[in-house]
Design a protein around this motif. Structure first.
Motif, mmCIF file in Angstrom:
data_model
loop_
_atom_site.group_PDB
_atom_site.id
_atom_site.type_symbol
_atom_site.label_atom_id
_atom_site.label_comp_id
_atom_site.label_asym_id
_atom_site.label_seq_id
_atom_site.Cartn_x
_atom_site.Cartn_y
_atom_site.Cartn_z
ATOM 1 N N GLY A 67 0.823 -1.212 0.000
ATOM 2 C CA GLY A 67 0.000 0.000 0.000
ATOM 3 C C GLY A 67 0.851 1.253 0.000
ATOM 4 O O GLY A 67 0.568 2.220 -0.708
ATOM 5 N N ARG A 68 1.931 1.223 0.756
ATOM 6 C CA ARG A 68 2.838 2.358 0.816
ATOM 7 C C ARG A 68 3.516 2.576 -0.544
ATOM 8 O O ARG A 68 3.751 3.700 -0.963
ATOM 9 C CB ARG A 68 3.867 2.140 1.917
ATOM 10 N N LYS A 69 3.810 1.482 -1.244
ATOM 11 C CA LYS A 69 4.419 1.586 -2.571
ATOM 12 C C LYS A 69 3.472 2.276 -3.545
ATOM 13 O O LYS A 69 3.894 3.074 -4.383
ATOM 14 C CB LYS A 69 4.813 0.203 -3.086
ATOM 15 N N ILE A 70 2.190 1.973 -3.436
ATOM 16 C CA ILE A 70 1.193 2.608 -4.304
ATOM 17 C C ILE A 70 1.115 4.103 -4.014
ATOM 18 O O ILE A 70 1.089 4.924 -4.925
ATOM 19 C CB ILE A 70 -0.182 1.925 -4.156
ATOM 20 N N TRP A 71 1.099 4.472 -2.719
ATOM 21 C CA TRP A 71 1.043 5.887 -2.359
ATOM 22 C C TRP A 71 2.285 6.626 -2.838
ATOM 23 O O TRP A 71 2.206 7.776 -3.266
ATOM 24 C CB TRP A 71 0.839 6.060 -0.856
#
Length: 117
Positions: A61-65
């Motif tokens: 999820g952090r990679k997407i953000w």
């Protein structure tokens, strides 16, 4: 990236609370302007969402953000470059430096994530 996200939230909160002051400090006008304040608050909400999304997520999820932030910062850099000649040079240079610098940090993070696969 954590510092970028924290700065997004902090700057966004200030810009949302005091859009007139934010625009004045950025050299883009002064006085009351309802439309400008509305657009500044939209920008502020975007910054808060991008920063909080990164801070509150983990793993993939952090990679997407991080990728979303990179896209926004790259577009902000292009927008800053397109304002050349229509705003004072120091305003354009500052905006491009901030957006471009943040895009560079985001690019390094996204590249690192992709190479870690």
């Amino acid at each position: 990236m954590l510092n970028v996200a924290r700065t997004r939230v902090a700057f966004g909160a200030v810009a949302f609370a005091a859009p007139g002051l934010t625009v004045k400090l950025m050299g883009m006008g002064s006085g009351s302007d309802g439309g400008r304040d509305y657009v500044t608050r939209m920008f502020a909400a975007r910054e808060i969402a991008l920063g909080a999304g990164y801070l509150l997520s983990k793993g993939s999820g952090r990679k997407i953000w991080a990728r979303l932030g990179l896209v926004v910062d790259a577009l902000d850099t292009v927008n800053g470059l397109q304002s050349r000649g229509r705003l004072p040079l120091w305003v354009t240079a500052s905006a491009v430096a901030v957006a471009g610098g943040t895009a560079a940090v985001g690019s390094a993070k996204v590249t690192k994530d992709l190479l870690a696969r």
